[in-house]
Motif scaffolding. Sequence first.
Motif, short mmCIF file in Angstrom:
data_model
loop_
_atom_site.label_atom_id
_atom_site.label_comp_id
_atom_site.label_asym_id
_atom_site.label_seq_id
_atom_site.Cartn_x
_atom_site.Cartn_y
_atom_site.Cartn_z
N TRP A 1 -6.03 -2.03 5.23
CA TRP A 1 -5.68 -1.48 6.27
C TRP A 1 -4.18 -0.79 6.19
CZ3 TRP A 1 -6.71 1.23 10.20
CH2 TRP A 1 -5.88 1.24 11.42
N LEU A 2 -3.61 -1.54 5.29
CA LEU A 2 -2.00 -1.13 5.34
C LEU A 2 -1.86 0.07 4.57
CD1 LEU A 2 0.87 -1.65 6.06
CD2 LEU A 2 0.88 -3.49 3.81
N ASP A 3 -2.73 -0.02 3.24
CA ASP A 3 -2.67 1.30 2.52
C ASP A 3 -3.08 2.45 3.21
OD1 ASP A 3 -1.96 -0.32 0.43
OD2 ASP A 3 -3.88 -0.49 -0.45
N GLN A 4 -4.37 2.16 4.20
CA GLN A 4 -5.07 3.36 4.96
C GLN A 4 -3.80 3.84 6.03
OE1 GLN A 4 -8.93 3.04 6.78
NE2 GLN A 4 -8.26 3.74 8.26
N LEU A 5 -3.10 3.12 6.64
CA LEU A 5 -1.72 3.41 7.31
C LEU A 5 -1.17 4.39 6.99
CD1 LEU A 5 -1.29 0.08 9.49
CD2 LEU A 5 -2.67 2.30 10.39
N HIS A 6 -0.47 3.91 5.71
CA HIS A 6 0.60 4.86 4.85
C HIS A 6 -0.22 6.04 4.43
CE1 HIS A 6 3.48 1.62 5.00
NE2 HIS A 6 2.81 0.90 4.23
N GLN A 7 -1.57 6.00 4.08
CA GLN A 7 -2.19 7.20 3.59
C GLN A 7 -2.06 8.11 4.61
OE1 GLN A 7 -2.93 8.08 0.49
NE2 GLN A 7 -3.37 10.07 1.20
N GLN A 8 -2.75 7.75 6.10
CA GLN A 8 -2.63 8.53 7.25
C GLN A 8 -1.32 9.44 7.55
OE1 GLN A 8 -4.83 5.16 9.45
NE2 GLN A 8 -6.21 6.93 10.18
N THR A 9 -0.43 8.31 7.36
CA THR A 9 0.93 8.87 7.68
C THR A 9 1.32 10.28 6.75
OG1 THR A 9 2.21 7.08 8.67
CG2 THR A 9 3.47 8.77 7.57
N LYS A 10 0.97 10.00 5.42
CA LYS A 10 1.28 11.00 4.63
C LYS A 10 0.27 12.06 4.77
CE LYS A 10 0.16 11.54 -0.45
NZ LYS A 10 1.10 12.27 -0.92
N ASP A 11 -1.02 12.10 5.04
CA ASP A 11 -1.83 13.17 5.23
C ASP A 11 -1.40 14.14 6.53
OD1 ASP A 11 -3.36 12.26 3.28
OD2 ASP A 11 -4.97 11.33 4.62
N GLY A 12 -0.91 13.26 7.50
CA GLY A 12 -0.39 13.85 8.79
C GLY A 12 0.73 14.70 8.39
N MET A 13 1.65 14.37 7.89
CA MET A 13 3.04 14.85 7.58
C MET A 13 2.72 16.22 6.64
SD MET A 13 5.12 13.32 9.80
CE MET A 13 6.74 13.84 9.31
N GLU A 14 1.94 15.99 5.63
CA GLU A 14 1.72 16.88 4.53
C GLU A 14 0.87 18.07 5.43
OE1 GLU A 14 0.23 15.08 1.10
OE2 GLU A 14 2.14 14.18 0.65
N GLU B 1 2.54 -13.82 6.30
CA GLU B 1 2.10 -12.92 5.22
C GLU B 1 0.80 -12.88 4.65
OE1 GLU B 1 5.57 -13.90 2.36
OE2 GLU B 1 4.62 -12.24 0.86
N ASP B 2 0.23 -14.03 4.90
CA ASP B 2 -1.27 -14.38 4.27
C ASP B 2 -2.24 -13.58 5.18
OD1 ASP B 2 -0.53 -16.21 6.28
OD2 ASP B 2 -2.14 -17.73 5.49
N LYS B 3 -1.79 -12.93 6.30
CA LYS B 3 -2.78 -12.62 7.27
C LYS B 3 -2.75 -10.78 7.11
CE LYS B 3 -4.19 -16.16 9.86
NZ LYS B 3 -3.63 -17.43 9.01
N ILE B 4 -1.78 -10.31 6.19
CA ILE B 4 -1.76 -8.98 6.00
C ILE B 4 -3.00 -8.69 5.23
CG2 ILE B 4 -0.34 -7.03 4.99
CD1 ILE B 4 2.18 -9.02 5.29
N HIS B 5 -3.50 -7.55 5.96
CA HIS B 5 -4.72 -7.06 5.47
C HIS B 5 -4.42 -5.62 4.50
CE1 HIS B 5 -8.82 -6.38 4.60
NE2 HIS B 5 -8.87 -5.10 5.36
N SER C 1 2.64 1.16 13.02
CA SER C 1 1.58 0.06 12.91
C SER C 1 1.85 -0.55 11.42
CB SER C 1 0.22 0.77 13.02
OG SER C 1 -0.12 1.24 14.27
N ALA C 2 2.21 0.35 10.59
CA ALA C 2 2.14 -0.32 9.17
C ALA C 2 3.56 -1.21 9.19
CB ALA C 2 2.60 1.01 8.34
N VAL C 3 4.66 -0.80 9.96
CA VAL C 3 5.77 -1.81 10.06
C VAL C 3 5.27 -3.01 10.73
CG1 VAL C 3 7.86 -1.90 11.17
CG2 VAL C 3 7.30 0.26 9.67
N TYR C 4 4.39 -2.95 11.81
CA TYR C 4 4.26 -4.02 12.46
C TYR C 4 3.35 -4.88 11.98
CZ TYR C 4 6.28 -2.03 16.80
OH TYR C 4 7.19 -1.56 17.66
N GLU C 5 2.57 -4.29 10.86
CA GLU C 5 1.62 -5.19 10.19
C GLU C 5 2.27 -5.93 9.26
OE1 GLU C 5 -1.73 -5.10 10.07
OE2 GLU C 5 -2.46 -6.29 8.51
N VAL C 6 3.24 -5.70 8.75
CA VAL C 6 4.01 -6.38 7.86
C VAL C 6 5.18 -7.36 8.49
CG1 VAL C 6 5.95 -5.94 5.92
CG2 VAL C 6 3.83 -4.53 5.98
N GLU C 7 5.68 -7.08 9.77
CA GLU C 7 6.68 -7.69 10.47
C GLU C 7 6.20 -8.58 11.46
OE1 GLU C 7 9.57 -4.95 11.85
OE2 GLU C 7 10.42 -4.45 9.78
#
Length: 207
Positions: free
Chosen positions: A126-139, A119-123, A109-115
């Motif tokens: 939300w992007l930060d939350q996606l990266h944090q959720q990946t980090k929390d899950g893998m850890e 650019e001016d529609k990227i939130h 989802s984070a990759v799609y948010e950016v790709e």
Amino acid sequence: MILYGSYTSPFVRRIATTLKLYDLEFTNIELKTSNAAQLSELRSKNPLGRVPAFETDAGALLIDSIAILDYLDRLVGIKKSLIPSDFEQRTTVMTQIGILNGAMEKTVSAVYEVEKRPEDKIHQPWLDQLHQQTKDGMEAVDNLAMTPWINGEKITQADVSAVVFLDAIKQVRPNDVPAIECPKLVALSMRANSMSAFSDTYKVRGH
Ligand SMILES: N[C@@H](CCC(=O)N[C@@H](CS)C(=O)NCC(=O)O)C(=O)O
């Protein structure tokens, strides 16, 4: 059996790696969703136009990696299955796979948010939350991982998923987001990638 999709997709790679660990013959057809002609062919296999799609020898079509894994596990039987049949062990492995799937999906989802967005529609929140959720899950999975495999002496689908997902996340995770601290999974990935079932399916995005 035919596996549709490129190994750059971690959901495709987990199937390819599992097929190889099960010593099952299959053909891989690299249909890319970014290529119009290939996407059209993919839609004839999966109405969602998403990979992986999978065709059995009997001509049945399966989509979604979890459903494909379920098919392969039933094909090889409970002795060989990477998801244990024992009630408690199975619950443990399914819990781990659930966390790992979620962590991987958040990075997709984070990759799609950016790709996919202008650019001016990227939130950014939300992007930060996606990266944090990946980090929390893998850890979370790293914290409970044993050695040599996540659940001890025997490889399970949690290991396959953790390795292919970590390898994929590493390729796309930006340097300016909080790093994922998962030393046990990093070591697991290094060990696993010395096995041909993992190294034969490793592919760098964009190649
Ligand atoms: N839950 C699915 C996720 C599959 C998935 O997200 N595939 C991505 C590639 S990594 C895809 O095909 N994306 C294109 C799209 O969704 O349109 C699974 O486990 O198979």
